[in-house]
Design an enzyme around this catalytic site. Sequence first.
Site, short mmCIF file in Angstrom:
data_model
loop_
_atom_site.label_atom_id
_atom_site.label_comp_id
_atom_site.label_asym_id
_atom_site.label_seq_id
_atom_site.Cartn_x
_atom_site.Cartn_y
_atom_site.Cartn_z
N SER A 279 -5.63 -0.13 -6.78
CA SER A 279 -4.41 0.41 -7.39
C SER A 279 -4.43 0.16 -8.89
O SER A 279 -5.26 -0.59 -9.39
CB SER A 279 -3.18 -0.25 -6.76
OG SER A 279 -3.06 -1.56 -7.26
N LYS A 280 -3.50 0.80 -9.54
CA LYS A 280 -3.40 0.62 -10.99
C LYS A 280 -3.13 -0.85 -11.32
O LYS A 280 -3.59 -1.37 -12.32
CB LYS A 280 -2.29 1.51 -11.53
CG LYS A 280 -2.16 1.39 -13.03
CD LYS A 280 -1.37 2.51 -13.62
CE LYS A 280 -0.46 2.02 -14.73
NZ LYS A 280 -0.97 0.93 -15.55
N ARG A 281 -2.38 -1.50 -10.44
CA ARG A 281 -2.07 -2.92 -10.69
C ARG A 281 -3.33 -3.79 -10.74
O ARG A 281 -3.38 -4.76 -11.47
CB ARG A 281 -1.09 -3.46 -9.64
CG ARG A 281 0.29 -3.72 -10.24
CD ARG A 281 1.31 -4.04 -9.18
NE ARG A 281 1.47 -2.89 -8.30
CZ ARG A 281 1.55 -2.96 -6.97
NH1 ARG A 281 1.43 -4.13 -6.36
NH2 ARG A 281 1.73 -1.88 -6.25
N GLY A 283 -6.13 -2.89 -11.94
CA GLY A 283 -6.68 -2.69 -13.27
C GLY A 283 -5.92 -3.53 -14.30
O GLY A 283 -6.53 -4.19 -15.14
#
Length: 526
Positions: A279-281, A283
């Site tokens: 997920s973006k989290r 990253g």
Amino acid sequence: MGYKPPVCFKKTLFNLIMTERKVRVRFAPSPTGALHIGGVRTALYNYLFARQHGGEFIFRIEDTDSNRFVPGAEEYILESFKWLGIPFDEGVSFGGNHGPYRQSERRDIYKKYVQILLDADKAYIAFDTPEELEAKRKEIANFQYDASTRMQMRNSLTMSKEEVDKWIAEGRQYVVRFKIEPNEDVHVHDLIRGEVVINSSILDDKVLYKSADELPTYHLANIVDDHLMEVSHVIRGEEWLPSAPLHVLLYRAFGWEDTMPAFAHLPLLLKPEGNGKLSKRDGDRLGFPVFPLEWHDPKTGEVSSGYRESGYLPEAVINFLALLGWNPGNDQELMSMDELVKLFDLSHCSKAGAKFDYKKGIWFNHEYILQKPDEEIAQLFKPVLEGQGIDLSQYSDAYLTRVVSLVKGRVNFVKELWEQARFFFQAPTSYAEKDVKKRWSEDTPRIMSELMEVLRGIEDFSSKPSEDIVIGWITEKGYHMGNVMNAFRLAVVGECKGPHMFDITELIGKEETLKRIQRAIDEIGK
Ligand code: GLU
């Protein structure tokens, strides 16, 4: 003559598809925000597959969900592929004769196909309001709108034709639902997963069309377009696998089984630790981008980092992504786009999720910096130098190229060249304390003055001849090689690191070298 077995004509499904249809694949994002790196991989695999088979690659925009539309997303996606070097043959902004390629521009087409299903009794009109549906959910545990419940609902199966027509004429909102026959095994042939079988009873009567916005849902639009655009293979992320049985049933309802595309559902991209979906989290937490380009969210104003702005070379990103879920069958890792086109093979895609090892991405960037001609890296280095206030008119391309050649092995990103090469552009203004302590003793200034004399006398200041002379002088004097050379380096670089000393002095030249030694003599120990 002995017995000769009959020639075996058994062809795999894969061979059949490969030999009989023109390969046409598509990438069909919904413009709901930045393109996730998993989407980039999906597009890449489609592109490799298309090129390998001399096929065509279509860019379709699936914008039928007006609530989720985000302005700028389409442009962002196009720019991403331009940067990555993944061209399309056909589609939004590329043209072609299967257009329009933006689903919001195909309303009439979908209406026609919804009517075909209605006329064939394969779909029906449902008027149930959100409140009515909610009440049913309360009444029936695990309510699903399907064969077991549809006759209790307010739809064209339970109402008279006159009533339905009247309600439509009154402008009441309705949806069109797909009438799924229960208790039937639906087979999905997946080129990566093999045969997937599910029973139709677990499916609900999916909404295919909404009168409210006169738009089809994803399922209908996707199937109709794949059919009309003559898509031969649907290569997409694993998250769409649950929709595949429904899609198979839709193809059948339209009578399009013979031209149904082959499916290939790609493995999920997993967190670097391997537990759960990337997920973006992840990253944000670990400091790597999950988007190809920097993304400015028009709603929240939030800025998310991109591979491009973070200094990745597009070739490195491509190579990195290619190996997330596929391998060439051996341990070769570095592959250009052309090699990937030759080697790519859907049957070598894994079913299991692929860990997003972002550190491997950094390694690829390092390798591609090494591979790329120094002249090209020098061009990429220019904006970094300008950002540091360096006046580029002072330096030739040849100078920059030589600098790059000396230090590029030490960096993972072009911007890191500055740290490794600043002394080629600026004389040190301070000297690393620990190196001073270790390498600059009381008699160093005297030895450095002698060194200046030696250097002054060198006619050919290029690397090898000056090295021979200086080393000869140190040896002859019986000085400590390490101490003298490190003090020399400290004076010229500001610390005891960097490429070969005489490569540095050759580049910055005699005058600058002497100036720097003089300055160190004057400054250090003051
Ligand atoms: N619009 C879908 C997406 O956003 C397309 C899925 C598919 O390829 O069928 O990924």
